[in-house]
Motif scaffolding. Structure first.
Motif, mmCIF file in Angstrom:
data_model
loop_
_atom_site.group_PDB
_atom_site.id
_atom_site.type_symbol
_atom_site.label_atom_id
_atom_site.label_comp_id
_atom_site.label_asym_id
_atom_site.label_seq_id
_atom_site.Cartn_x
_atom_site.Cartn_y
_atom_site.Cartn_z
ATOM 1 N N GLY A 262 -8.778 -4.984 -5.311
ATOM 2 C CA GLY A 262 -9.687 -4.054 -4.642
ATOM 3 C C GLY A 262 -10.852 -3.642 -5.525
ATOM 4 N N PHE B 22 -12.825 -2.650 0.839
ATOM 5 C CA PHE B 22 -12.314 -2.928 -0.507
ATOM 6 C C PHE B 22 -12.084 -1.649 -1.295
ATOM 7 C CE2 PHE B 22 -14.274 -7.358 -0.275
ATOM 8 C CZ PHE B 22 -13.042 -7.957 -0.033
ATOM 9 N N ILE C 11 -2.868 -5.381 -6.775
ATOM 10 C CA ILE C 11 -3.600 -5.039 -5.552
ATOM 11 C C ILE C 11 -4.792 -4.148 -5.885
ATOM 12 C CG2 ILE C 11 -3.448 -3.866 -3.315
ATOM 13 C CD1 ILE C 11 -1.973 -6.515 -3.394
ATOM 14 N N PHE D 203 0.842 -1.186 0.000
ATOM 15 C CA PHE D 203 0.000 0.000 0.000
ATOM 16 C C PHE D 203 0.880 1.240 0.000
ATOM 17 C CE2 PHE D 203 -2.647 -3.182 2.172
ATOM 18 C CZ PHE D 203 -3.701 -3.209 1.282
ATOM 19 N N VAL E 51 -8.755 -0.467 -0.202
ATOM 20 C CA VAL E 51 -7.704 -1.270 -0.848
ATOM 21 C C VAL E 51 -7.495 -0.773 -2.276
ATOM 22 C CG1 VAL E 51 -7.141 -3.576 -1.727
ATOM 23 C CG2 VAL E 51 -8.015 -3.311 0.585
ATOM 24 N N GLY F 48 -3.819 0.891 -3.116
ATOM 25 C CA GLY F 48 -2.977 -0.141 -3.723
ATOM 26 C C GLY F 48 -1.742 0.457 -4.375
ATOM 27 N N SER G 100 -14.599 -4.810 -4.650
ATOM 28 C CA SER G 100 -15.607 -3.794 -4.335
ATOM 29 C C SER G 100 -16.751 -3.842 -5.336
ATOM 30 C CB SER G 100 -14.985 -2.398 -4.301
ATOM 31 O OG SER G 100 -14.536 -2.023 -5.591
#
Length: 77
Positions: free
Chosen positions: A67, A51, A63, A2, A54, A58, A71
């Motif tokens: 996400g 999500f 990633i 992240f 995320v 990301g 989502s």
């Protein structure tokens, strides 16, 4: 995994702020529902918000893809 930069911080505030407003509105909207339906709705809403965070934070494409797909497929009804 992240990354937090200026744009990421702004988007975290947007996602969290709008999520907070939806949670506050939903508490009044869901007042007639049973305890189980209430808990399920807010569990799904929190999962969707997680999500989205995320997706926003990301640091690489896989990633962000996870996400975004999660989502998009999180149950919101």
């Amino acid at each position: 995994m992240f990354r937090m930069d200026t744009l990421g911080a702004l988007m975290v505030l947007v996602v969290s702020g709008i999520g907070f407003l939806i949670h506050v509105y939903s508490t009044a909207y869901m007042h007639e529902e049973t305890q189980g339906e209430y808990a399920r709705y807010f569990s799904y809403l929190n999962l969707f918000a997680a999500f989205m965070l995320v997706l926003v934070l990301g640091a690489n494409f896989p990633i962000m893809f996870i996400g975004g797909r999660a989502s998009g497929s999180a149950p919101t009804s």
